[in-house]
Write a protein that holds these residues in place. Structure first.
Motif, PDB file in Angstrom:
ATOM      1  N   THR A 298       0.694  -1.191  -0.011  1.00 28.44           N
ATOM      2  CA  THR A 298      -0.078   0.149  -0.064  1.00 28.44           C
ATOM      3  C   THR A 298       0.822   1.111  -0.155  1.00 28.44           C
ATOM      4  N   VAL A 340      -5.069  -7.510  -3.672  1.00 25.07           N
ATOM      5  CA  VAL A 340      -6.194  -7.023  -3.247  1.00 25.07           C
ATOM      6  C   VAL A 340      -5.887  -5.670  -2.516  1.00 25.07           C
ATOM      7  N   ALA A 341      -4.721  -5.581  -2.070  1.00 26.40           N
ATOM      8  CA  ALA A 341      -4.428  -4.174  -1.435  1.00 26.40           C
ATOM      9  C   ALA A 341      -4.271  -3.231  -2.414  1.00 26.40           C
ATOM     10  N   ARG A 343      -5.401  -3.291  -5.567  1.00 25.05           N
ATOM     11  CA  ARG A 343      -6.883  -2.757  -6.377  1.00 25.05           C
ATOM     12  C   ARG A 343      -7.762  -2.247  -5.346  1.00 25.05           C
ATOM     13  N   SER A 344      -7.500  -1.980  -3.977  1.00 28.86           N
ATOM     14  CA  SER A 344      -8.527  -1.191  -3.151  1.00 28.86           C
ATOM     15  C   SER A 344      -8.231   0.350  -3.055  1.00 28.86           C
TER      16      SER A 344
END
Length: 344
Positions: A298, A340-341, A343-344
């Motif tokens: 992130t 996932v991180a 794309r969030s």
């Protein structure tokens, strides 16, 4: 003739904007004047260090992260902060009446200013402090501890990817039979990875001073929680580091045609970024915590975004590494969480 009036007394909070301006202007003398003026106004040296210098340095790091400041500006500001700490220390001599504390950065850890702040606060509290500075090899630290009758050793680590090295250094200090305290963001925001390694952690200099005076706590560290290292994922990742970086670089070169025109410095920076992805993944496997990796990813996406590097390039690298490490269960799971991180 009347003497010119002195500025009104103020605390670190009021002086903070002026101090930041001095760092931005790379004005060492004015920055030092701000800190020494606070001392003259009766502000304790510990507050000057922890409520002025420390938060200013954190802001400098945030400006670098957002690409507001260059690396050169960050280095200049850090140097000035170090000079300010030295000036404050020179103005506040305290005769030690407590035992010897050895303060050192982990091997490979070059962010020495936070450890220096801890060393100075301990000195102000009456400890006899030996500050060894940045990146001290474990063997050299242990040799120093054998020569020195230390009450404890305080070790600093700013980057979680150094945790495997930190653990080896902690083990070396244990063999020297010296109590250990660690600190720094490298052990997690709440010290969770320090507890996993079986060592006491302090979140700031004041907390470190409190732990060191608590003999009972100091000599009773938490138990290690590293049973997961019985498998071979960690050494397997270490052995495949070069392969992962080389494969990632080839894939990125095919994905981003503009890389054909990269300068040697840009290529080196890309290789460094790939190495950091692998090293943070390896450290996450070492402590069996996906959040170590996802937090880094992130942060990395935010830094790259500020430099106009699209997030999909990071996602692609994580996909490539997940394919390569399909037989590494924890690493594969962490890489999926990293995607996932992104794309969030």
């Amino acid at each position: 003739m009347t003497a010119p009036a002195r500025p009104a007394a103020s605390g670190p909070v009021e002086a903070y904007p002026e101090f930041l301006d001095c760092l931005a202007a790379a004005d060492e003398y004015s920055a030092t004047d701000v800190a020494l003026r606070l001392l003259d106004d009766g502000i304790p040296a510990e507050r000057v260090l922890l409520d002025l210098v420390a938060p200013a340095q954190e802001q400098v790091g945030r400006w670098w992260q957002r690409n507001v400041w260059s690396v050169a500006q960050e280095h200049a500001a850090t140097h000035i902060s170090e000079r300010v700490v030295a000036a404050v220390a020179a103005q506040t001599r305290v005769r030690p009446h407590l035992g010897r504390i050895v303060v050192s950065c982990m091997d490979g850890e070059w962010h020495a200013l936070p450890a220096r702040l801890v060393a100075e606060v301990l000195r102000l509290r009456g400890w006899d402090v030996a500050f060894l500075g940045a990146s001290v090899p474990a063997a050299h630290l242990v040799s120093y501890l054998h020569r020195d009758d230390a009450h404890a050793v305080a070790l600093a680590c700013a980057l979680p990817m150094r945790l495997p090295h930190a653990h080896r250094m902690i083990e070396a200090c244990r063999r020297a039979d010296v109590p250990i305290l660690v600190g720094g963001r490298g052990f997690g925001p709440d010290g969770r990875w320090a507890r996993r390694l079986g060592v006491h952690w302090a979140g700031d200099a004041s907390s470190a001073a409190d732990v060191l005076t608590d003999e009972r706590t100091l000599h009773r560290p938490p138990p290690e929680d590293l049973d997961h290292l019985a498998d071979d994922e960690y050494p397997g990742l270490v052995n495949r580091r070069a392969e992962l970086i080389d494969t990632g670089l080839r894939d990125l070169t095919a994905l981003v045609p503009a890389m054909a025109d990269y300068t040697p410095a840009q290529l080196d920076a890309t290789v460094d970024d790939l190495g950091h992805i692998v090293d943070f993944l390896t450290a996450a496997v070492y402590v069996d915590d996906a959040t170590l990796f996802t937090s880094f990813i992130t942060w990395m996406v935010e830094v790259l975004d500020s430099r106009q590097v699209p997030a999909h390039t990071v996602d692609r690298i994580l996909e490539v590494y997940a394919d390569m490490l399909h037989d590494f269960p924890r690493a594969h799971r962490f890489l999926r969480a990293g995607r996932v991180a992104v794309r969030s």
